[in-house]
Design a protein around this motif. Structure first.
Motif, PDB file in Angstrom:
ATOM      1  N   VAL A  17       2.908 -46.098   4.204  1.00 50.45           N
ATOM      2  CA  VAL A  17       2.272 -45.180   3.206  1.00 50.45           C
ATOM      3  C   VAL A  17       0.869 -44.755   3.879  1.00 50.45           C
ATOM      4  O   VAL A  17       0.439 -43.677   3.238  1.00 50.45           O
ATOM      5  CB  VAL A  17       2.405 -45.359   1.853  1.00 50.45           C
ATOM      6  CG1 VAL A  17       3.501 -45.940   1.164  1.00 50.45           C
ATOM      7  CG2 VAL A  17       1.237 -46.799   1.730  1.00 50.45           C
ATOM      8  N   ILE A  22      -0.695 -40.135  -1.341  1.00 55.71           N
ATOM      9  CA  ILE A  22      -0.020 -40.480  -2.790  1.00 55.71           C
ATOM     10  C   ILE A  22      -0.811 -40.021  -3.965  1.00 55.71           C
ATOM     11  O   ILE A  22      -2.119 -40.158  -3.925  1.00 55.71           O
ATOM     12  CB  ILE A  22       0.194 -41.999  -2.583  1.00 55.71           C
ATOM     13  CG1 ILE A  22       0.755 -42.279  -1.509  1.00 55.71           C
ATOM     14  CG2 ILE A  22       0.834 -42.355  -3.947  1.00 55.71           C
ATOM     15  CD1 ILE A  22       2.300 -42.151  -1.221  1.00 55.71           C
ATOM     16  N   GLY A 148       9.641 -40.183  -3.471  1.00 57.30           N
ATOM     17  CA  GLY A 148       8.906 -39.998  -2.166  1.00 57.30           C
ATOM     18  C   GLY A 148       9.239 -38.827  -1.286  1.00 57.30           C
ATOM     19  O   GLY A 148       8.686 -38.392  -0.566  1.00 57.30           O
ATOM     20  N   VAL A 151       6.998 -36.021  -1.963  1.00 54.22           N
ATOM     21  CA  VAL A 151       5.723 -36.289  -1.200  1.00 54.22           C
ATOM     22  C   VAL A 151       6.070 -35.831   0.328  1.00 54.22           C
ATOM     23  O   VAL A 151       5.046 -35.191   0.769  1.00 54.22           O
ATOM     24  CB  VAL A 151       5.350 -37.718  -1.435  1.00 54.22           C
ATOM     25  CG1 VAL A 151       4.261 -37.968  -0.460  1.00 54.22           C
ATOM     26  CG2 VAL A 151       4.996 -37.961  -2.704  1.00 54.22           C
ATOM     27  N   THR A 175      17.067 -44.234   4.900  1.00 53.94           N
ATOM     28  CA  THR A 175      15.568 -44.448   5.374  1.00 53.94           C
ATOM     29  C   THR A 175      15.354 -44.815   6.824  1.00 53.94           C
ATOM     30  O   THR A 175      14.538 -44.586   7.297  1.00 53.94           O
ATOM     31  CB  THR A 175      15.117 -45.833   4.587  1.00 53.94           C
ATOM     32  OG1 THR A 175      16.027 -46.966   4.601  1.00 53.94           O
ATOM     33  CG2 THR A 175      15.143 -45.637   3.371  1.00 53.94           C
ATOM     34  N   THR A 184       7.934 -43.308   8.380  1.00 55.37           N
ATOM     35  CA  THR A 184       7.644 -43.650   7.154  1.00 55.37           C
ATOM     36  C   THR A 184       9.050 -43.441   6.474  1.00 55.37           C
ATOM     37  O   THR A 184      10.060 -43.092   7.014  1.00 55.37           O
ATOM     38  CB  THR A 184       6.748 -43.092   6.415  1.00 55.37           C
ATOM     39  OG1 THR A 184       6.607 -43.689   5.007  1.00 55.37           O
ATOM     40  CG2 THR A 184       6.911 -41.754   6.353  1.00 55.37           C
ATOM     41  N   HIS A 186      10.929 -42.591   2.173  1.00 55.36           N
ATOM     42  CA  HIS A 186      10.759 -42.312   0.956  1.00 55.36           C
ATOM     43  C   HIS A 186      10.647 -43.359  -0.019  1.00 55.36           C
ATOM     44  O   HIS A 186      10.132 -43.352  -1.101  1.00 55.36           O
ATOM     45  CB  HIS A 186      11.609 -41.053   0.444  1.00 55.36           C
ATOM     46  CG  HIS A 186      13.064 -41.575  -0.076  1.00 55.36           C
ATOM     47  ND1 HIS A 186      13.937 -41.806   0.883  1.00 55.36           N
ATOM     48  CD2 HIS A 186      13.603 -41.823  -0.998  1.00 55.36           C
ATOM     49  CE1 HIS A 186      15.137 -42.151   0.594  1.00 55.36           C
ATOM     50  NE2 HIS A 186      14.935 -42.271  -0.848  1.00 55.36           N
ATOM     51  N   ILE A 189       7.264 -45.108  -0.142  1.00 57.59           N
ATOM     52  CA  ILE A 189       6.367 -44.124  -0.970  1.00 57.59           C
ATOM     53  C   ILE A 189       6.622 -44.268  -2.227  1.00 57.59           C
ATOM     54  O   ILE A 189       5.719 -44.436  -3.038  1.00 57.59           O
ATOM     55  CB  ILE A 189       6.526 -42.721  -0.249  1.00 57.59           C
ATOM     56  CG1 ILE A 189       5.907 -42.740   1.209  1.00 57.59           C
ATOM     57  CG2 ILE A 189       5.546 -41.665  -1.033  1.00 57.59           C
ATOM     58  CD1 ILE A 189       6.410 -41.427   2.015  1.00 57.59           C
ATOM     59  N   GLY A 190       7.832 -44.128  -2.764  1.00 59.36           N
ATOM     60  CA  GLY A 190       8.161 -44.184  -3.933  1.00 59.36           C
ATOM     61  C   GLY A 190       7.687 -45.436  -4.714  1.00 59.36           C
ATOM     62  O   GLY A 190       7.271 -45.628  -5.740  1.00 59.36           O
TER      63      GLY A 190
END
Length: 285
Positions: A17, A22, A148, A151, A175, A184, A186, A189-190
């Protein structure tokens, strides 16, 4: 069939991340969570917090009266909704509204949010068919497990191409495709976002591992095994929403499908019955 990438360790999540914007936890969610967690929680104060934002109050009312929660009677004010829905469900609804309001940028996300809300409401409804997951948890996870993606759509101009590739790749996990292109993904990030926003730990953990098929193995880690039902309901909801909105099945569903159906003890006849029920609900969302 792939078994997904190993689940990232905390330090690995921080790496994934790093450099990604974020959204911070919104003030309204902080205030609401603080009041709900207080030993002297006041329903009046909870109502005041929600009613302080007209759009937020309208959003809460719309979802509260949706078929997903199946209230025995319609509510016409936030104050009426509080005792009927309960504080945990209200917190989930506010978090969902805050999520949509917090992720802004050059890319329009109307279709993404529409799909996410449908998945969340359907996941909540499915808890009536499959015991073991609370409706508010299913709703929150359904809404946040792919946050994510929103984002990354704002962060990388070519991320829509990544989505297309990931949805079509039957050999690699979603992923893996993301990380190969953007360093990266999601899910990490989530996970980071839901933890920083103070959501329940099982929501964050399930968000991190929802593309990891190893959680369905008999020797899966205990904490991951607890997430199986949550992930299964969201995956089933994703499948039905995709079929309803786009008449399609993506590679991620085809990879996880046998695991989900086995875990939920759903045969082909049951699957088609659930699909029909889901379409009836989605017509009214």
């Amino acid at each position: 069939m792939n078994t997904a990438m190993p689940t990232p360790a905390p330090t690995e999540i921080e790496r994934l991340v790093k450099g990604i914007g974020i959204p911070p936890r919104p003030e309204v969610l902080t205030r609401l969570q603080k009041e709900i967690d207080s030993p002297n929680m006041s329903l009046s104060v909870v109502g005041q917090i929600i009613n302080g934002d007209v759009a937020l109050a309208a959003s809460v009312m719309k979802v509260a009266n949706s078929p997903a929660f199946g209230l025995s009677r319609k509510v016409s004010t936030v104050q009426q909704a509080i005792p009927v829905l309960g504080s945990r469900v209200l917190s989930s609804l506010v978090a969902g509204f805050a999520l949509r309001s917090s992720i802004n940028g050059p890319v329009r996300l109307d279709r993404f949010w529409d799909s996410s809300i449908r998945v969340a409401q359907l996941a909540a409804r499915l808890t009536k068919e499959f015991r073991g997951v609370a409706a508010d948890h299913a709703y929150t996870f359904g809404l946040f497990h792919d946050c994510g993606i929103a984002v990354l759509l704002q962060r990388f101009p070519d991320y829509r191409e990544t989505l297309q590739l990931a949805n079509a790749d039957g050999d690699r996990s979603f992923t893996e495709v993301e990380e190969a292109r953007h360093a990266t993904h999601h899910a990490a990030i989530g996970c980071f976002l839901t933890r920083s926003w103070g959501l329940a730990e099982d929501i964050s953990r399930a968000t991190l591992i929802h593309h990891d098929l190893s959680i369905f193995a008999p020797d899966a880690e205990t904490e991951d095994a607890r997430c199986r039902s949550l992930i299964s309901l969201a995956a089933l909801s994703d499948c039905f929403v995709n079929a309803f909105m786009r008449m399609s099945e993506d590679a991620s569903w085809l990879q996880i499908r046998p695991h989900v159906l086995q875990h939920l003890n759903v045969d082909e006849s049951d699957f088609h019955d659930l699909r029909e029920m889901a379409f009836d609900l989605l017509e009214n969302v």
